[in-house]
Design a protein around this motif. Structure first.
Motif, PDB file in Angstrom:
ATOM      1  N   MET A   1      19.920  27.333 -18.596  1.00  0.00           N
ATOM      2  CA  MET A   1      19.676  27.438 -17.163  1.00  0.00           C
ATOM      3  C   MET A   1      19.692  28.893 -16.692  1.00  0.00           C
ATOM      4  O   MET A   1      20.084  29.196 -15.592  1.00  0.00           O
ATOM      5  N   ALA A   2      19.298  29.795 -17.586  1.00  0.00           N
ATOM      6  CA  ALA A   2      19.343  31.207 -17.206  1.00  0.00           C
ATOM      7  C   ALA A   2      18.325  31.499 -16.113  1.00  0.00           C
ATOM      8  O   ALA A   2      17.156  31.154 -16.240  1.00  0.00           O
ATOM      9  N   THR A   3      18.768  32.146 -15.035  1.00  0.00           N
ATOM     10  CA  THR A   3      17.880  32.352 -13.891  1.00  0.00           C
ATOM     11  C   THR A   3      16.857  33.440 -14.150  1.00  0.00           C
ATOM     12  O   THR A   3      15.887  33.551 -13.424  1.00  0.00           O
ATOM     13  N   TYR A   4      17.044  34.274 -15.191  1.00  0.00           N
ATOM     14  CA  TYR A   4      16.053  35.318 -15.426  1.00  0.00           C
ATOM     15  C   TYR A   4      14.777  34.753 -16.027  1.00  0.00           C
ATOM     16  O   TYR A   4      13.755  35.408 -16.055  1.00  0.00           O
ATOM     17  N   ILE A   5      14.799  33.497 -16.507  1.00  0.00           N
ATOM     18  CA  ILE A   5      13.588  32.909 -17.064  1.00  0.00           C
ATOM     19  C   ILE A   5      12.673  32.421 -15.929  1.00  0.00           C
ATOM     20  O   ILE A   5      11.485  32.634 -15.935  1.00  0.00           O
ATOM     21  N   ASN A   6      13.251  31.763 -14.946  1.00  0.00           N
ATOM     22  CA  ASN A   6      12.451  31.252 -13.832  1.00  0.00           C
ATOM     23  C   ASN A   6      13.343  31.196 -12.599  1.00  0.00           C
ATOM     24  O   ASN A   6      13.962  30.190 -12.315  1.00  0.00           O
ATOM     25  N   ASN A   7      13.420  32.296 -11.881  1.00  0.00           N
ATOM     26  CA  ASN A   7      14.416  32.283 -10.809  1.00  0.00           C
ATOM     27  C   ASN A   7      13.895  31.717  -9.488  1.00  0.00           C
ATOM     28  O   ASN A   7      14.663  31.182  -8.723  1.00  0.00           O
ATOM     29  N   ASN A   8      12.604  31.830  -9.213  1.00  0.00           N
ATOM     30  CA  ASN A   8      12.040  31.151  -8.048  1.00  0.00           C
ATOM     31  C   ASN A   8      12.829  31.427  -6.771  1.00  0.00           C
ATOM     32  O   ASN A   8      13.037  30.550  -5.954  1.00  0.00           O
ATOM     33  N   PHE A   9      13.283  32.663  -6.593  1.00  0.00           N
ATOM     34  CA  PHE A   9      14.120  32.940  -5.446  1.00  0.00           C
ATOM     35  C   PHE A   9      13.492  33.904  -4.446  1.00  0.00           C
ATOM     36  O   PHE A   9      14.187  34.581  -3.716  1.00  0.00           O
ATOM     37  N   ASP A  10      12.167  33.944  -4.413  1.00  0.00           N
ATOM     38  CA  ASP A  10      11.501  34.700  -3.361  1.00  0.00           C
ATOM     39  C   ASP A  10      11.235  33.776  -2.187  1.00  0.00           C
ATOM     40  O   ASP A  10      10.864  32.624  -2.369  1.00  0.00           O
ATOM     41  N   LEU A  11      11.386  34.310  -0.992  1.00  0.00           N
ATOM     42  CA  LEU A  11      11.176  33.485   0.203  1.00  0.00           C
ATOM     43  C   LEU A  11       9.757  33.643   0.718  1.00  0.00           C
ATOM     44  O   LEU A  11       9.249  34.755   0.822  1.00  0.00           O
ATOM     45  N   GLY A  12       9.123  32.552   1.086  1.00  0.00           N
ATOM     46  CA  GLY A  12       7.803  32.616   1.701  1.00  0.00           C
ATOM     47  C   GLY A  12       7.915  32.994   3.175  1.00  0.00           C
ATOM     48  O   GLY A  12       8.975  32.870   3.777  1.00  0.00           O
ATOM     49  N   SER A  13       6.821  33.436   3.757  1.00  0.00           N
ATOM     50  CA  SER A  13       6.848  33.893   5.157  1.00  0.00           C
ATOM     51  C   SER A  13       7.129  32.747   6.128  1.00  0.00           C
ATOM     52  O   SER A  13       7.724  32.949   7.182  1.00  0.00           O
ATOM     53  N   ASP A  14       6.704  31.525   5.800  1.00  0.00           N
ATOM     54  CA  ASP A  14       6.961  30.385   6.687  1.00  0.00           C
ATOM     55  C   ASP A  14       8.458  30.160   6.866  1.00  0.00           C
ATOM     56  O   ASP A  14       8.957  29.967   7.975  1.00  0.00           O
ATOM     57  N   ALA A  15       9.183  30.169   5.747  1.00  0.00           N
ATOM     58  CA  ALA A  15      10.631  29.956   5.815  1.00  0.00           C
ATOM     59  C   ALA A  15      11.301  31.067   6.610  1.00  0.00           C
ATOM     60  O   ALA A  15      12.149  30.810   7.470  1.00  0.00           O
ATOM     61  N   ILE A  16      10.882  32.309   6.357  1.00  0.00           N
ATOM     62  CA  ILE A  16      11.522  33.442   7.036  1.00  0.00           C
ATOM     63  C   ILE A  16      11.367  33.339   8.546  1.00  0.00           C
ATOM     64  O   ILE A  16      12.291  33.627   9.305  1.00  0.00           O
ATOM     65  N   SER A  17      10.192  32.895   9.005  1.00  0.00           N
ATOM     66  CA  SER A  17       9.949  32.844  10.451  1.00  0.00           C
ATOM     67  C   SER A  17      10.857  31.839  11.160  1.00  0.00           C
ATOM     68  O   SER A  17      11.049  31.905  12.369  1.00  0.00           O
ATOM     69  N   GLU A  18      11.426  30.903  10.410  1.00  0.00           N
ATOM     70  CA  GLU A  18      12.275  29.875  11.034  1.00  0.00           C
ATOM     71  C   GLU A  18      13.770  30.196  10.966  1.00  0.00           C
ATOM     72  O   GLU A  18      14.581  29.508  11.586  1.00  0.00           O
ATOM     73  N   VAL A  19      14.139  31.228  10.215  1.00  0.00           N
ATOM     74  CA  VAL A  19      15.565  31.444   9.917  1.00  0.00           C
ATOM     75  C   VAL A  19      16.396  31.720  11.168  1.00  0.00           C
ATOM     76  O   VAL A  19      17.546  31.279  11.267  1.00  0.00           O
ATOM     77  N   HIS A  20      15.833  32.433  12.141  1.00  0.00           N
ATOM     78  CA  HIS A  20      16.626  32.827  13.314  1.00  0.00           C
ATOM     79  C   HIS A  20      17.196  31.617  14.066  1.00  0.00           C
ATOM     80  O   HIS A  20      18.217  31.723  14.738  1.00  0.00           O
ATOM     81  N   ALA A  21      16.527  30.465  13.936  1.00  0.00           N
ATOM     82  CA  ALA A  21      16.995  29.275  14.667  1.00  0.00           C
ATOM     83  C   ALA A  21      17.864  28.359  13.796  1.00  0.00           C
ATOM     84  O   ALA A  21      18.395  27.356  14.285  1.00  0.00           O
ATOM     85  N   MET A  22      18.010  28.690  12.528  1.00  0.00           N
ATOM     86  CA  MET A  22      18.758  27.800  11.618  1.00  0.00           C
ATOM     87  C   MET A  22      20.264  28.009  11.742  1.00  0.00           C
ATOM     88  O   MET A  22      20.737  29.120  11.972  1.00  0.00           O
ATOM     89  N   LYS A  23      20.994  26.899  11.526  1.00  0.00           N
ATOM     90  CA  LYS A  23      22.463  26.968  11.541  1.00  0.00           C
ATOM     91  C   LYS A  23      22.996  26.695  10.132  1.00  0.00           C
ATOM     92  O   LYS A  23      22.588  25.711   9.490  1.00  0.00           O
ATOM     93  N   PHE A  24      23.885  27.557   9.690  1.00  0.00           N
ATOM     94  CA  PHE A  24      24.378  27.508   8.314  1.00  0.00           C
ATOM     95  C   PHE A  24      25.888  27.250   8.286  1.00  0.00           C
ATOM     96  O   PHE A  24      26.625  27.755   9.135  1.00  0.00           O
ATOM     97  N   GLY A  25      26.322  26.481   7.298  1.00  0.00           N
ATOM     98  CA  GLY A  25      27.761  26.259   7.095  1.00  0.00           C
ATOM     99  C   GLY A  25      28.162  26.744   5.707  1.00  0.00           C
ATOM    100  O   GLY A  25      27.581  26.304   4.707  1.00  0.00           O
ATOM    101  N   LEU A  26      29.104  27.652   5.653  1.00  0.00           N
ATOM    102  CA  LEU A  26      29.620  28.133   4.364  1.00  0.00           C
ATOM    103  C   LEU A  26      30.979  27.483   4.132  1.00  0.00           C
ATOM    104  O   LEU A  26      31.880  27.597   4.967  1.00  0.00           O
ATOM    105  N   VAL A  27      31.131  26.800   3.003  1.00  0.00           N
ATOM    106  CA  VAL A  27      32.410  26.191   2.643  1.00  0.00           C
ATOM    107  C   VAL A  27      32.884  26.901   1.372  1.00  0.00           C
ATOM    108  O   VAL A  27      32.210  26.854   0.337  1.00  0.00           O
ATOM    109  N   VAL A  28      34.005  27.597   1.487  1.00  0.00           N
ATOM    110  CA  VAL A  28      34.406  28.536   0.442  1.00  0.00           C
ATOM    111  C   VAL A  28      35.759  28.144  -0.146  1.00  0.00           C
ATOM    112  O   VAL A  28      36.766  28.050   0.583  1.00  0.00           O
ATOM    113  N   SER A  29      35.787  27.952  -1.455  1.00  0.00           N
ATOM    114  CA  SER A  29      37.049  27.697  -2.153  1.00  0.00           C
ATOM    115  C   SER A  29      37.784  29.023  -2.350  1.00  0.00           C
ATOM    116  O   SER A  29      37.190  30.026  -2.735  1.00  0.00           O
ATOM    117  N   THR A  30      39.100  29.024  -2.096  1.00  0.00           N
ATOM    118  CA  THR A  30      39.862  30.269  -2.252  1.00  0.00           C
ATOM    119  C   THR A  30      40.526  30.380  -3.628  1.00  0.00           C
ATOM    120  O   THR A  30      41.267  31.317  -3.885  1.00  0.00           O
TER     121      THR A  30
END
Ligand code: DLZ
Length: 158
Positions: A1-30
């Protein structure tokens, strides 16, 4: 599952244009907090970089990765578009690692099936601390950054 083979982590312009209205929840283990803080920082800064508003990013902490399941369930009910589960599980001498890894991945998968708010899996499952360091801002990048991009993508599908 190495990400350097196929990382697919570039964002398209459609997604970027919607980000300002998105709400995100981060749940973090300490548990392994130095690592999870770096993952969280990578995710947080990446969300801001693509246009998320600070006020639209909620964060809660839970004691260990096992509690990510409950924390994510609560976060799904807090009017967010997507949740990022952040944890770091490092193998010890016993089978405990296997139980925690399996429980957390199964639990979060179940929440993704049952509830309508997607959860992105940013949980390192490493054999030693060096592997975790390498993946939380070290030579293999920061999985928090990749998870933030995945979160934006899945939220834009929603
Ligand atoms: C107990 C435990 C152990 C041994 N290792 C880890 C770990 O490497 N990463 C992690 O996130 N949590 C660990 N925990 C804590 C469990 O996730 C959980 O918090 C406790 O079992 C209490 O339910």
């Amino acid at each position: 599952m190495a990400t350097y083979i196929n990382n697919n982590f570039d964002l398209g312009s459609d997604a970027i244009s919607e980000v300002h209205a998105m709400k995100f929840g981060l749940v973090v283990s300490t548990w392994n907090k130095d690592i999870t803080d770096n993952l969280c920082d990578g995710a947080y800064k990446t969300l801001l970089k693509y246009g998320a508003k600070d006020a639209n990013i909620k964060k809660i902490e839970v004691p260990g990765s096992f509690e990510l399941i409950y924390g994510c369930k609560k976060m799904q009910n807090r009017e967010v578009d997507v949740v990022i589960a952040i944890g770091c599980i490092i193998k010890g001498e016993t089978d405990h690692y296997n139980y925690i890894c399996e429980s957390v991945s199964n639990g979060i998968s179940q929440l993704n099936i049952i509830n309508d708010v997607p959860i992105v899996f940013c949980v390192l499952t490493d054999h030693n601390i060096q592997q975790s360091i390498n993946r939380s801002g070290g030579k293999h990048g920061n999985k928090g950054v990749e998870s933030a991009v995945a979160a934006i993508k899945i939220a834009s599908i929603k």
